[in-house]
Scaffold this motif. Structure first.
Motif, PDB file in Angstrom:
ATOM      1  N   ARG A  16      36.828  81.572  92.226  1.00  0.00           N
ATOM      2  CA  ARG A  16      37.791  80.571  92.243  1.00  0.00           C
ATOM      3  C   ARG A  16      39.191  81.421  91.611  1.00  0.00           C
ATOM      4  O   ARG A  16      39.907  80.722  91.021  1.00  0.00           O
ATOM      5  CB  ARG A  16      37.581  79.614  91.013  1.00  0.00           C
ATOM      6  CG  ARG A  16      36.254  78.685  91.620  1.00  0.00           C
ATOM      7  CD  ARG A  16      36.405  77.974  93.129  1.00  0.00           C
ATOM      8  NE  ARG A  16      35.211  77.481  93.441  1.00  0.00           N
ATOM      9  CZ  ARG A  16      34.261  78.002  94.245  1.00  0.00           C
ATOM     10  NH1 ARG A  16      34.668  78.927  94.865  1.00  0.00           N
ATOM     11  NH2 ARG A  16      33.252  77.231  94.644  1.00  0.00           N
TER      12      ARG A  16
ATOM     13  N   GLU B  95      38.624  73.356  87.237  1.00  0.00           N
ATOM     14  CA  GLU B  95      39.042  73.881  88.715  1.00  0.00           C
ATOM     15  C   GLU B  95      40.565  73.632  88.967  1.00  0.00           C
ATOM     16  O   GLU B  95      41.227  74.338  89.509  1.00  0.00           O
ATOM     17  CB  GLU B  95      37.947  73.596  89.560  1.00  0.00           C
ATOM     18  CG  GLU B  95      36.963  74.456  89.710  1.00  0.00           C
ATOM     19  CD  GLU B  95      36.165  74.296  91.238  1.00  0.00           C
ATOM     20  OE1 GLU B  95      36.707  74.160  92.202  1.00  0.00           O
ATOM     21  OE2 GLU B  95      35.069  74.684  91.126  1.00  0.00           O
TER      22      GLU B  95
ATOM     23  N   LYS C 298      34.544  74.805  86.968  1.00  0.00           N
ATOM     24  CA  LYS C 298      34.001  75.904  87.575  1.00  0.00           C
ATOM     25  C   LYS C 298      32.511  75.873  86.984  1.00  0.00           C
ATOM     26  O   LYS C 298      32.297  75.560  85.691  1.00  0.00           O
ATOM     27  CB  LYS C 298      34.740  77.192  87.247  1.00  0.00           C
ATOM     28  CG  LYS C 298      36.217  77.105  87.876  1.00  0.00           C
ATOM     29  CD  LYS C 298      36.825  78.329  87.141  1.00  0.00           C
ATOM     30  CE  LYS C 298      38.337  78.460  87.749  1.00  0.00           C
ATOM     31  NZ  LYS C 298      38.934  79.720  87.143  1.00  0.00           N
TER      32      LYS C 298
ATOM     33  N   GLN D 245      42.612  79.537  95.736  1.00  0.00           N
ATOM     34  CA  GLN D 245      41.367  79.142  94.700  1.00  0.00           C
ATOM     35  C   GLN D 245      40.274  79.890  95.201  1.00  0.00           C
ATOM     36  O   GLN D 245      39.006  79.778  94.491  1.00  0.00           O
ATOM     37  CB  GLN D 245      41.291  77.389  94.993  1.00  0.00           C
ATOM     38  CG  GLN D 245      39.855  76.955  93.952  1.00  0.00           C
ATOM     39  CD  GLN D 245      40.607  76.790  92.487  1.00  0.00           C
ATOM     40  OE1 GLN D 245      41.593  77.101  92.273  1.00  0.00           O
ATOM     41  NE2 GLN D 245      39.771  75.931  91.922  1.00  0.00           N
TER      42      GLN D 245
END
Length: 339
Positions: A159, A325, A232, A120
């Motif tokens: 990310r 995310e 995000k 990530q």
């Protein structure tokens, strides 16, 4: 046989898997993953379960990575920490701080394991994992071999990494080597750290500040199920930023240095009037709009329905599309949130 996954995901979703294997050594991790891959059965590598949304029972084997171990090497300028994938990330931050090895303090209290960090490219308060990544060791499932990638080979981005793209479902991270400078430089240019003087602040003070802010804004998943930040922070062009800034003077954004701005997704969600909004037992947190929570009996499908509602509402108001995310998981593996 059906095994509950409720205690193994921080959203506390009531889903099950066909089988569960917990591995406590790197050799065992490698052996079991090769076996499962060759059997062509669905396999899920699980660390802390803090970045997952289960929408269905998983019809395969969950491999719980519980490998531990930290080895420190050093030269004149750097510390090199080789860390097993199952180590808890926050515990690693504390471990470093206690040994006067600084740099990770901005990323205190990020949930999950070290092995999940590069996938990530985790980050918080102006610092991302790739700043300190020296080397990643991983098992490549289709060849059965251990592979070493340096920082550049990991293709880190916000990310993002090669492990979410070209090597998705093909790489099992076994250990991570971090490179931390002995000449520490404070990073205090982000959000709640901006009041700290980078010339005099200590790493401990940054750590304490980050922990205080996170604990005051983010709910404890043991008390209220969540995966931390669900969305995000969107990155937009400077033109889009300027247009929005003209319309919304209080818009929160951070320059990215390449004619782009990173917007605060939590601010967008809050301004869209969604704090506390719920679908069933899935809700936008009352205190921090970036967090979706399980009020008690939410299903993963309700969480996804809520996330999609948030995404559409924010887009309708600001013309900016949020991206989730966490990984969304169906019965056989990762799926798109729209499925």
């Amino acid at each position: 046989m059906s095994i509950s996954l409720t205690a193994l995901n921080t959203l506390g979703l009531n889903q099950h898997c066909a089988s569960l294997v917990e591995v406590t050594s790197k050799n065992e991790l490698i052996t079991r993953c090769i076996e499962l891959y060759q059997q062509q059965n669905p396999m899920l590598i699980l660390g802390g379960g803090s970045n997952l949304v289960f929408t269905d029972d998983f019809q395969g084997t969950v491999v719980k990575v519980s490998t531990t171990g930290i080895v420190i090497d050093q030269d004149d300028d750097f510390y090199y920490l080789t860390v097993q994938a199952g180590e808890n990330w926050h515990h690693l931050v504390e471990y470093c701080l206690s040994r006067e090895i600084y740099g990770l303090e901005n990323m205190a209290l990020i949930p999950g394991t070290v092995g999940a960090a590069p996938i990530q490219n985790i980050g918080a308060y102006g610092v991302e994992f790739n700043r300190f990544c020296h080397q990643i060791q991983f098992l490549q499932l289709d060849t059965g071999k251990l592979v070493y990638f340096d920082n550049d080979q990991c293709h880190f981005d916000y990310r993002e990494s090669i492990f979410k793209q070209q090597l998705k479902n093909l790489a099992v991270i076994t250990e991570v080597t971090l490179k931390l400078a002995k000449q520490w430089q404070a990073v205090t240019n982000y959000g709640p750290l901006q009041h700290l003087d980078p010339a005099t602040v200590t790493a401990r003070q940054i750590f304490d500040c980050v922990c205080h802010v996170r604990q005051s804004k983010l709910p404890d998943p043991k008390k209220l199920g969540n995966v931390g930040s669900f969305f995000k922070n969107p990155v937009v062009s400077i033109d889009v930023y300027n247009t929005l800034k003209t319309r919304y003077a209080a818009l929160v954004g951070y320059p990215q240095g390449d004619d782009h701005y990173k917007l605060a997704a939590g601010w967008l969600i809050e301004q869209a009037g969604l704090k506390g909004f719920n679908i069933g037992d899935a809700a936008v947190h009352q205190e921090q709009a970036l967090v979706l929570v399980n009020l008690g009996n939410a299903s993963g499908k309700e969480v996804c329905q809520l996330a999609l509602y948030v995404i559409q509402t924010v887009f309708n108001k600001f013309g900016v599309r949020l991206q989730p995310e966490p990984r969304i998981l169906g019965s056989a593996g990762e799926i798109d949130i729209n499925e």
